[in-house]
Design a protein around this motif. Structure first.
Motif, mmCIF file in Angstrom:
data_model
loop_
_atom_site.group_PDB
_atom_site.id
_atom_site.type_symbol
_atom_site.label_atom_id
_atom_site.label_comp_id
_atom_site.label_asym_id
_atom_site.label_seq_id
_atom_site.Cartn_x
_atom_site.Cartn_y
_atom_site.Cartn_z
ATOM 1 N N ARG A 121 0.827 -1.198 0.000
ATOM 2 C CA ARG A 121 0.000 0.000 0.000
ATOM 3 C C ARG A 121 0.859 1.245 0.000
ATOM 4 N NH1 ARG A 121 -1.293 -0.206 4.705
ATOM 5 N NH2 ARG A 121 -2.225 1.836 4.713
ATOM 6 N N SER A 122 0.276 2.297 -0.532
ATOM 7 C CA SER A 122 0.962 3.572 -0.519
ATOM 8 C C SER A 122 1.320 3.950 0.919
ATOM 9 C CB SER A 122 0.036 4.619 -1.126
ATOM 10 O OG SER A 122 0.776 5.741 -1.436
ATOM 11 N N ASN A 123 2.542 4.475 1.093
ATOM 12 C CA ASN A 123 2.991 4.973 2.390
ATOM 13 C C ASN A 123 3.427 3.884 3.378
ATOM 14 O OD1 ASN A 123 3.438 7.641 3.242
ATOM 15 N ND2 ASN A 123 1.969 7.391 4.903
ATOM 16 N N GLY A 130 2.630 2.306 -5.022
ATOM 17 C CA GLY A 130 1.738 1.845 -3.964
ATOM 18 C C GLY A 130 0.295 1.938 -4.399
ATOM 19 N N PHE A 131 -0.515 0.956 -3.980
ATOM 20 C CA PHE A 131 -1.913 1.030 -4.377
ATOM 21 C C PHE A 131 -2.800 1.283 -3.169
ATOM 22 C CE2 PHE A 131 -1.560 -3.276 -3.103
ATOM 23 C CZ PHE A 131 -0.470 -3.779 -3.802
ATOM 24 N N GLY A 132 -4.081 1.485 -3.448
ATOM 25 C CA GLY A 132 -5.037 1.694 -2.367
ATOM 26 C C GLY A 132 -5.093 3.121 -1.883
ATOM 27 N N TYR A 133 -4.486 4.035 -2.652
ATOM 28 C CA TYR A 133 -4.537 5.430 -2.227
ATOM 29 C C TYR A 133 -5.644 6.163 -2.979
ATOM 30 C CZ TYR A 133 -3.271 10.172 -1.125
ATOM 31 O OH TYR A 133 -3.309 11.467 -0.702
ATOM 32 N N ALA A 134 -6.652 6.585 -2.238
ATOM 33 C CA ALA A 134 -7.889 7.072 -2.845
ATOM 34 C C ALA A 134 -7.694 8.302 -3.740
ATOM 35 C CB ALA A 134 -8.893 7.393 -1.750
ATOM 36 N N LYS A 135 -6.736 9.157 -3.387
ATOM 37 C CA LYS A 135 -6.618 10.414 -4.147
ATOM 38 C C LYS A 135 -5.978 10.246 -5.522
ATOM 39 C CE LYS A 135 -6.987 13.947 -0.668
ATOM 40 N NZ LYS A 135 -6.216 14.757 0.261
ATOM 41 N N VAL A 171 -7.363 -3.969 1.857
ATOM 42 C CA VAL A 171 -6.542 -3.720 0.664
ATOM 43 C C VAL A 171 -5.399 -4.739 0.615
ATOM 44 C CG1 VAL A 171 -4.997 -2.070 -0.475
ATOM 45 C CG2 VAL A 171 -7.110 -1.264 0.570
ATOM 46 N N ASP A 172 -4.742 -4.952 1.758
ATOM 47 C CA ASP A 172 -3.653 -5.934 1.806
ATOM 48 C C ASP A 172 -4.179 -7.339 1.545
ATOM 49 O OD1 ASP A 172 -1.639 -4.109 2.351
ATOM 50 O OD2 ASP A 172 -1.933 -4.241 4.517
ATOM 51 N N ARG A 173 -5.338 -7.631 2.108
ATOM 52 C CA ARG A 173 -5.903 -8.986 1.934
ATOM 53 C C ARG A 173 -6.121 -9.267 0.446
ATOM 54 N NH1 ARG A 173 -8.975 -9.016 6.239
ATOM 55 N NH2 ARG A 173 -10.714 -7.985 5.257
ATOM 56 N N ASP A 174 -6.742 -8.320 -0.250
ATOM 57 C CA ASP A 174 -7.007 -8.498 -1.684
ATOM 58 C C ASP A 174 -5.703 -8.590 -2.470
ATOM 59 O OD1 ASP A 174 -9.619 -8.320 -1.036
ATOM 60 O OD2 ASP A 174 -9.958 -6.329 -1.903
ATOM 61 N N GLU A 199 -4.290 -13.325 9.949
ATOM 62 C CA GLU A 199 -5.210 -12.495 9.166
ATOM 63 C C GLU A 199 -5.148 -12.824 7.669
ATOM 64 O OE1 GLU A 199 -7.436 -10.318 10.126
ATOM 65 O OE2 GLU A 199 -7.926 -9.451 8.160
ATOM 66 N N HIS A 200 -3.922 -13.031 7.157
ATOM 67 C CA HIS A 200 -3.761 -13.240 5.717
ATOM 68 C C HIS A 200 -3.546 -14.706 5.353
ATOM 69 C CE1 HIS A 200 -3.899 -8.993 5.172
ATOM 70 N NE2 HIS A 200 -2.809 -8.785 5.875
#
Ligand SMILES: Nc1nc2c(ncn2[C@@H]2O[C@H](COP(=O)(O)OP(=O)(O)OP(=O)(O)O)[C@@H](O)[C@H]2O)c(=O)[nH]1
Ligand SMILES: [Mg+2]
Length: 206
Positions: free
Chosen positions: A36-38, A83-88, A127-130, A167-168
């Motif tokens: 994920r981003s960041n 990174g993905f999952g960043y809404a902006k 997001v990480d799970r997917d 979790e994963h």
């Protein structure tokens, strides 16, 4: 492997790629860093390569939008994946980022393994799970790394690793690292060495 055996003698920025045509074609294997981003991808790459600012880092999520390639010891490439999952990051940019990531994972034969980074403080992350499920389906070797462990107490680190594994549904616990404190890096290098040796294009790492 003895401690400190991984000596980065050479690390250089090779270039960026917005699509498949831009991936390096020098036959060296790759280790690609996702997450994920960041989450700390670029910071981890700097820490692993023992370079302060070779990879641009930022507290603004969504900074890296192209695949970036770094050659290490003339033996392999690190790939910093957006990174993905960043809404902006929306619309066309998001679609082209997703396309280049898909292209990379599905078609890049030089990829020896994927490092997937999760934040050690964030166990429940859809997001990480997917993303992990999608990358597992790609059937490339996948190593999960939990970042920013300096934000946890020493006692909480093993609990967080066990919780992330559960979790994963991971086969093993994630490797805990802190790029800020430079901890956990040797264990990551050992796994990278194994991934590279499992790839037909492998050369001696040091
Ligand atoms: N405390 C702490 N902060 C960290 C660590 N690693 C990264 N950070 C911080 O997290 C933020 C994001 O780091 P980056 O390395 O740029 O993250 P990234 O995953 O490359 O982000 P994108 O390029 O946007 O996808 C920065 O403010 C870093 O200083 C760490 O080990 N500990
Ligand atoms: Mg980055």
């Amino acid at each position: 492997m003895k401690p400190n055996e991984y000596h980065v003698k050479q690390a250089e920025f090779v270039g960026t790629a917005a699509n498949r045509e831009g991936f390096p074609k020098d036959g060296l294997p790759h280790i690609a860093v996702f997450g994920r981003s960041n989450v700390g991808k670029s910071s981890l790459l700097n820490a692993l390569m023992q370079r302060k600012n070779l990879v641009k880092t930022s507290s603004t999520p969504g900074k890296t939008q192209l695949l970036q390639f770094f050659r290490v010891n003339h033996a392999f490439h690190f790939v910093d994946v957006p990174g993905f999952g960043y809404a902006k990051v929306g619309g066309e940019t998001r679609r082209s980022m997703e396309a280049v990531i898909r292209d990379y994972v599905k078609h890049e034969k030089a990829c020896a393994g994927l490092l997937y980074l999760v934040d050690s403080r964030l166990v429940d992350s859809p997001v990480d799970r997917d993303a992990i499920a999608w990358l597992e389906a790609a059937e490339l070797p996948l190593l999960v790394i939990a970042t920013k462990t300096d934000k946890l107490t020493r006692q909480d680190i093993p609990k967080a690793m066990a919780a992330i594994r559960k979790e994963h549904g991971l086969q093993a616990e994630p490797l805990p690292v802190s790029s800020a404190k430079k901890t956990g890096l040797q264990a990551v290098w050992e796994q990278i060495d194994l991934l590279l040796h499992g790839h037909p294009g492998s050369q001696e790492l040091t």
